[in-house]
Design an enzyme around this catalytic site. Structure first.
Site, PDB file in Angstrom:
ATOM      1  CE  LYS A 184      -1.510   2.691   3.002  1.00  0.00           C
ATOM      2  NZ  LYS A 184      -1.471   3.997   2.321  1.00  0.00           N
ATOM      3  CD  GLU A 257      14.917   0.695   7.226  1.00  0.00           C
ATOM      4  OE1 GLU A 257      15.418   1.658   7.852  1.00  0.00           O
ATOM      5  OE2 GLU A 257      15.527  -0.365   7.024  1.00  0.00           O
ATOM      6  CB  CYS A 291      14.576   8.837   6.040  1.00  0.00           C
ATOM      7  SG  CYS A 291      15.356   7.772   4.832  1.00  0.00           S
ATOM      8  CD  GLU A 389      12.201  13.192   9.882  1.00  0.00           C
ATOM      9  OE1 GLU A 389      11.129  12.878  10.423  1.00  0.00           O
ATOM     10  OE2 GLU A 389      12.822  12.438   9.120  1.00  0.00           O
TER      11      GLU A 389
HETATM   12  P1  NAD Z   1       3.656   8.296   7.507  1.00  0.00           P
HETATM   13  O1  NAD Z   1       4.078   7.490   8.674  1.00  0.00           O
HETATM   14  O2  NAD Z   1       2.676   9.371   7.701  1.00  0.00           O
HETATM   15  O3  NAD Z   1       3.028   7.353   6.380  1.00  0.00           O
HETATM   16  C1  NAD Z   1       3.735   6.242   5.831  1.00  0.00           C
HETATM   17  C2  NAD Z   1       2.722   5.222   5.333  1.00  0.00           C
HETATM   18  O4  NAD Z   1       2.023   4.667   6.443  1.00  0.00           O
HETATM   19  C3  NAD Z   1       1.658   5.780   4.394  1.00  0.00           C
HETATM   20  O5  NAD Z   1       1.446   4.843   3.352  1.00  0.00           O
HETATM   21  C4  NAD Z   1       0.447   5.874   5.294  1.00  0.00           C
HETATM   22  O6  NAD Z   1      -0.795   5.816   4.605  1.00  0.00           O
HETATM   23  C5  NAD Z   1       0.628   4.657   6.178  1.00  0.00           C
HETATM   24  N1  NAD Z   1      -0.077   4.686   7.454  1.00  0.00           N
HETATM   25  C6  NAD Z   1      -0.463   5.767   8.185  1.00  0.00           C
HETATM   26  N2  NAD Z   1      -1.065   5.380   9.329  1.00  0.00           N
HETATM   27  C7  NAD Z   1      -1.038   4.028   9.354  1.00  0.00           C
HETATM   28  C8  NAD Z   1      -1.455   3.040  10.290  1.00  0.00           C
HETATM   29  N3  NAD Z   1      -2.034   3.374  11.430  1.00  0.00           N
HETATM   30  N4  NAD Z   1      -1.238   1.747   9.987  1.00  0.00           N
HETATM   31  C9  NAD Z   1      -0.614   1.387   8.849  1.00  0.00           C
HETATM   32  N5  NAD Z   1      -0.203   2.282   7.912  1.00  0.00           N
HETATM   33  C10 NAD Z   1      -0.408   3.581   8.166  1.00  0.00           C
HETATM   34  O7  NAD Z   1       5.020   8.825   6.865  1.00  0.00           O
HETATM   35  P2  NAD Z   1       5.219   9.782   5.604  1.00  0.00           P
HETATM   36  O8  NAD Z   1       4.830  11.165   6.033  1.00  0.00           O
HETATM   37  O9  NAD Z   1       4.583   9.184   4.403  1.00  0.00           O
HETATM   38  O10 NAD Z   1       6.794   9.706   5.385  1.00  0.00           O
HETATM   39  C11 NAD Z   1       7.690  10.581   5.994  1.00  0.00           C
HETATM   40  C12 NAD Z   1       8.439   9.903   7.114  1.00  0.00           C
HETATM   41  O11 NAD Z   1       9.050   8.725   6.636  1.00  0.00           O
HETATM   42  C13 NAD Z   1       9.575  10.746   7.671  1.00  0.00           C
HETATM   43  O12 NAD Z   1       9.582  10.692   9.083  1.00  0.00           O
HETATM   44  C14 NAD Z   1      10.834  10.071   7.136  1.00  0.00           C
HETATM   45  O13 NAD Z   1      11.987  10.293   7.901  1.00  0.00           O
HETATM   46  C15 NAD Z   1      10.402   8.646   7.095  1.00  0.00           C
HETATM   47  N6  NAD Z   1      11.198   7.891   6.133  1.00  0.00           N
HETATM   48  C16 NAD Z   1      12.072   6.955   6.610  1.00  0.00           C
HETATM   49  C17 NAD Z   1      12.876   6.259   5.734  1.00  0.00           C
HETATM   50  C18 NAD Z   1      13.863   5.227   6.223  1.00  0.00           C
HETATM   51  O14 NAD Z   1      14.320   4.434   5.426  1.00  0.00           O
HETATM   52  N7  NAD Z   1      14.193   5.199   7.501  1.00  0.00           N
HETATM   53  C19 NAD Z   1      12.778   6.498   4.357  1.00  0.00           C
HETATM   54  C20 NAD Z   1      11.876   7.450   3.914  1.00  0.00           C
HETATM   55  C21 NAD Z   1      11.078   8.134   4.814  1.00  0.00           C
END
Ligand code: NAD
Length: 485
Positions: A184, A257, A291, A389
């Site tokens: 997803k 991640e 990230c 961040e």
């Molecule tokens: P987010 O956590 O808001 O969303 C990520 C995904 O999770 C989306 O697909 C979202 O729909 C889904 N989601 C949201 N609530 C959920 C739930 N309760 N259960 C299951 N899925 C759910 O993150 P974002 O805003 O899309 O991404 C930005 C963040 O991602 C930043 O904090 C960044 O640092 C991190 N990031 C980490 C890495 C890494 O490899 N460590 C890489 C890229 C981004």
């Protein structure tokens, strides 16, 4: 199942709407859809299907049904499928790059091209990796071996900053190890993922890779489903905690991640001039929506003034704009939610009167989510811009003089994703690297990744790793088996 018959790189995909999900080999829409925006113009570019709970369940059931047949193939057969998939993606590379820029915002000529090429390379290379059985005891009487067996159905949930790369980083190791997947993507960037799913349906056996789109609820439905055996999640730390809690229902394996607040430390007398382009890209590439972007730059007193002058001069030559324009260096912020967070962070910098060396004012009249390159000159170490961040093109540069103190400050965070150390004395820099609490530390280089390099966060930046042998192993059960000779 005559799986080999499906291997083909000759795939035709229509890159115009409608965008459809992939469930059990079928391309399906949904009764409800949601808008997907171009962040450079604010326009709606497409509607994506909002999967119902029944459709998510159907995708999981399809993955479960396909998994035994997929796992029964030899490693080499699965590898051939993944290679064919890489070929098929390659044949559609230009369209995927355009789609990525249109929905994500990153410049087509640079970041978007790099992301898509790298993602395809990843699928092709992971297809060549293999987890071998290990013989750990072999005596005249007894033999003990350790094997890696597939987990079953993997749920993959991805963010909006690198949707193609981070998605395919999960697909390739999951499939090569004999699992099937339901993915997803983020509701902000579902289109590229739906398209790479569509391509997969022409190459892979039905049910092996299923893609459903929707909001956060659809992600939660996957994490709480008892027929899903593992969640591979990339996103924020806050959501990662919810994913882990929900995954306890059937003790799913989890790889998380998550976020980061990566420090970069410039040691005394660093010859910083040749490093400026790399430091700039590492902090501001993808408009800071990374990230592992440098999010705190600690510069030693001995070079601080000159560094700031040269770094600001370099940064001020860069252009923020529409990613389809070849002159654009940095695209817009991907979505209004993140743009709102940046408005708040910029307001905090202003309200506290921190010195701004470049940028500082967001023009809210612009149609796109554009945020200027902003450098904050030596804000307090406990300021929000240093401690949080920001996930945007705003960087605090912090002056330091005491090494123990700066290392303590760099480690004074719940995050532990990555870090970098730069300096003329390599062994001193390596010593500092050892003392930094992070999953990856680069010395006099940055953002080096590799198929064989495990990548993961310490502390609240994550759990487990992606990539490397360890990353492959996380898609498997470890199984010891032994027999008398
Ligand atoms: P987010 O956590 O808001 O969303 C990520 C995904 O999770 C989306 O697909 C979202 O729909 C889904 N989601 C949201 N609530 C959920 C739930 N309760 N259960 C299951 N899925 C759910 O993150 P974002 O805003 O899309 O991404 C930005 C963040 O991602 C930043 O904090 C960044 O640092 C991190 N990031 C980490 C890495 C890494 O490899 N460590 C890489 C890229 C981004």
């Amino acid at each position: 199942m005559n799986v080999k018959a499906n291997i083909s790189a000759d795939v035709k995909v229509d890159y115009t709407a409608p965008y459809v999900m992939s469930i059990g080999g079928r391309l399906v829409g949904a009764n409800q859809t949601f808008d997907v925006f171009n962040p450079a113009t604010g326009e709606v570019i497409a509607n994506a299907p909002e999967a119902t709970r029944e459709q998510v369940d159907e995708a999981i059931a399809a993955a479960k049904e396909a998994q035994p047949g997929w796992a029964a193939l030899s490693w080499e057969e699965r590898s051939a499928y993944l290679t064919a998939y890489a070929d098929a993606l390659d044949a559609h590379k230009e369209e995927i790059i355009t789609l990525l820029t249109t929905e994500q915002g990153k410049p087509r000529h640079s970041m978007a091209t790099v992301e898509v090429e790298y993602a395809i390379y990843w699928v092709r290379e992971v297809a060549k990796r293999k987890l071998e059985e290990e013989v750990i005891e072999d005596t005249p009487e007894h033999i003990v071996k350790v094997a890696h067996t597939p987990l079953g159905v993997v749920g993959a949930i991805t963010p909006w900053n690198f949707p193609i790369l981070l998605g395919l980083w999960k697909v390739a190791p999951c499939l090569i190890t004999g699992n099937t997947m339901v993915m997803k993507p983020s509701p902000y960037t579902p289109l590229g993922t739906l398209k790479f799913g569509e391509i997969a349906q022409k190459v892979l056996p039905a049910g092996v890779l299923n893609i459903v789109s929707g909001g956060n609820a659809q992600g939660a439905w996957i994490t709480e489903h008892n027929d899903v055996n593992k969640i591979s999640f990339t996103g924020s730390t806050a959501t990662g905690k919810k994913v882990m809690a929900a995954s306890s229902c059937n003790l799913k394996r989890v790889t998380l991640e998550l976020g980061g607040n990566d420090p970069a430390i410039l040691l005394p007398d660093t010859d910083y001039k040749p490093l400026i382009p790399a430091l700039f890209d590492a902090a501001f590439g993808n408009s800071g929506q990374w990230c592992i972007a440098i999010k705190r730059l600690y510069v030693h007193d001995s070079i601080y003034e000159n560094f700031m002058k040269d770094f600001v001069a370099y940064a001020s030559e860069k252009t923020v704009g529409n990613g389809m324009d070849p002159n654009t260096d940095l695209g817009p912020i991907q979505n209004k939610m993140q743009y709102g967070k940046l408005l708040d962070m910029f307001a905090d910098v202003k309200a506290n009167g921190y010195k701004v060396a470049l940028g500082g004012e967001i023009d809210e009249e612009l149609a796109g989510n554009f945020v200027p390159i902003t450098i904050v000159d030596n804000p307090p170490r406990d300021s929000r811009i240093v401690r949080e961040e920001p996930f945007g093109p705003i960087l605090p540069v912090v002056r330091w003089s005491d090494l123990d103190d700066v290392i303590a400050d760099a480690n004074n965070t719940d995050f532990g994703l990555a870090a970098s150390v730069w300096g003329p004395d390599r062994s001193e820099a390596i010593d500092v690297a050892y003392r930094l609490e992070a999953g990856t530390v680069w010395v006099n280089e940055i953002h080096i990744h590799g198929i064989d390099i495990p990548f993961g966060g310490h502390k609240q930046s994550g759990m487990g790793v992606e990539n490397g042998k360890e990353g492959l192993e996380e898609f498997t059960n470890t199984k010891a088996y032994m027999f008398r000779k």
